[in-house]
Write an enzyme that holds these catalytic residues in place. Structure first.
Site, PDB file in Angstrom:
ATOM      1  N   PHE A   1       0.856  -1.255   0.071  1.00 11.31           N
ATOM      2  CA  PHE A   1       0.071   0.154  -0.010  1.00 11.31           C
ATOM      3  C   PHE A   1       0.898   1.326  -0.118  1.00 11.31           C
ATOM      4  CE2 PHE A   1       0.779  -0.791   4.700  1.00 11.31           C
ATOM      5  CZ  PHE A   1       0.945   0.312   5.112  1.00 11.31           C
ATOM      6  N   CYS A   2       0.256   2.228  -0.442  1.00  9.85           N
ATOM      7  CA  CYS A   2       0.970   3.655  -0.548  1.00  9.85           C
ATOM      8  C   CYS A   2      -0.127   4.563  -0.518  1.00  9.85           C
ATOM      9  CB  CYS A   2       1.582   3.943  -1.876  1.00  9.85           C
ATOM     10  SG  CYS A   2       0.733   3.633  -3.103  1.00  9.85           S
ATOM     11  N   THR A   3       0.190   5.935  -0.574  1.00 11.10           N
ATOM     12  CA  THR A   3      -1.019   7.016  -0.511  1.00 11.10           C
ATOM     13  C   THR A   3      -1.957   6.941  -1.590  1.00 11.10           C
ATOM     14  OG1 THR A   3       0.882   8.531   0.142  1.00 11.10           O
ATOM     15  CG2 THR A   3      -1.113   9.562  -0.364  1.00 11.10           C
TER      16      THR A   3
ATOM     17  N   CYS B   1       2.280   1.362  -4.748  1.00  8.78           N
ATOM     18  CA  CYS B   1       2.279  -0.027  -4.358  1.00  8.78           C
ATOM     19  C   CYS B   1       1.502  -0.884  -5.590  1.00  8.78           C
ATOM     20  CB  CYS B   1       1.120   0.009  -3.303  1.00  8.78           C
ATOM     21  SG  CYS B   1      -0.373   0.910  -3.788  1.00  8.78           S
TER      22      CYS B   1
ATOM     23  N   ILE C   1      -3.990   4.128   0.528  1.00  9.60           N
ATOM     24  CA  ILE C   1      -4.595   4.517   1.871  1.00  9.60           C
ATOM     25  C   ILE C   1      -5.680   5.537   1.552  1.00  9.60           C
ATOM     26  CG2 ILE C   1      -4.008   6.143   3.680  1.00  9.60           C
ATOM     27  CD1 ILE C   1      -1.189   5.064   3.486  1.00  9.60           C
TER      28      ILE C   1
END
Length: 258
Positions: A182-184, A189, A210
């Site tokens: 996961f990432c922003t 990701c 996220i």
């Protein structure tokens, strides 16, 4: 009153006319009174814009009229003030730099897990096949310090180009598990999941990152805020701007959540 609409969006799609497209996109945005940043690379587009709601949504619809961008999806948040100082359209080698040209999400996307499904897995302590779920934070260390998922793996990388080396170093900790990167907003990701799968790891990407999780699920299983690359600095799980734990002035380049 929060009446400024902020949208983030990205799409891996082949773009061969970046130089010609750049002034067109900038002029359209300026005519609509929008500010923000658009990154264009041969591998795709990364967009973060803010302005009056009708103007922002109209701009996105105009983008989608181009078949290459028809699948573009956005995450919407609101702010009381314009979080950007100018309108920029930049040409980049990659919309998120990884320095691994064999990773081509436009050709084959890694499997994704929806935010609601991930919440269910975390609630029950395993995926639908009974396997342990490992959350892997692919963001830079200073971003992670604002907040992350409970129990997530954080390799303390300084930039995304360091991810492949870190993955090789820590590969054994991921083997035999369902890994959710996961990432922003989803860009990092997505590339990370493809890289891990090429290395033999059963990796998925969190669809929408996220911010997508906040939008559909909220705060469950997440501690803190999410750093964003604009003047808001960080967003709470209800997608309202709040102050981060430390000053981010040295890190704000460019203004795009990834």
């Amino acid at each position: 009153m929060e009446n400024v609409l902020n949208i983030s969006a990205y799409l891996f799609t082949r773009i061969t006319d970046r130089e010609q497209l750049r002034p067109v996109l900038r002029e359209r945005a300026e005519a609509a009174g929008l500010k923000g940043t658009i990154l264009l690379a041969e591998e795709g587009i990364n967009v973060f814009l803010a302005g009056e709601a009708g103007a922002v949504r109209g701009y996105v619809e105009e983008l989608r009229a181009d078949p290459r961008f028809a699948a573009l999806t956005t995450t919407e948040t609101w702010s009381a003030e314009q979080p950007f100082r100018k309108m920029l359209v930049k040409l980049k080698r990659e919309i998120i730099r990884m320095d691994h040209p064999t990773i081509r999400p436009a050709e084959e996307r890694a499997p994704a897990v929806a935010p609601g499904t991930l919440k269910r897995w975390l609630d029950q302590g395993h995926d639908d096949d009974g396997r342990e779920v490992v959350l892997l934070d692919t963001r830079n260390a200073f971003e992670v310090d604002y907040g992350t998922f409970e129990g997530a793996i954080d390799w303390r990388i300084a930039r995304f180009t360091h991810f492949p080396e870190a993955a090789s170093t820590h590969r054994e900790a991921l083997e035999g598990k369902t890994v959710v990167s996961f990432c922003t907003g989803g860009i990092r990701c997505e590339k990370a999941a493809i890289y891990l799968r090429e290395e033999g790891i059963d990796a998925l990407q969190l669809d929408g990152g996220i911010l997508g999780y906040f939008e559909h699920v909220g705060h469950d299983h997440y501690d803190g805020e999410c750093f964003v690359f604009d003047e808001r600095e960080a967003l709470a799980p209800d997608l309202t701007p709040r102050g981060g734990v430390t000053s981010s002035a040295d890190h704000r380049t460019p203004a795009i959540p990834r």
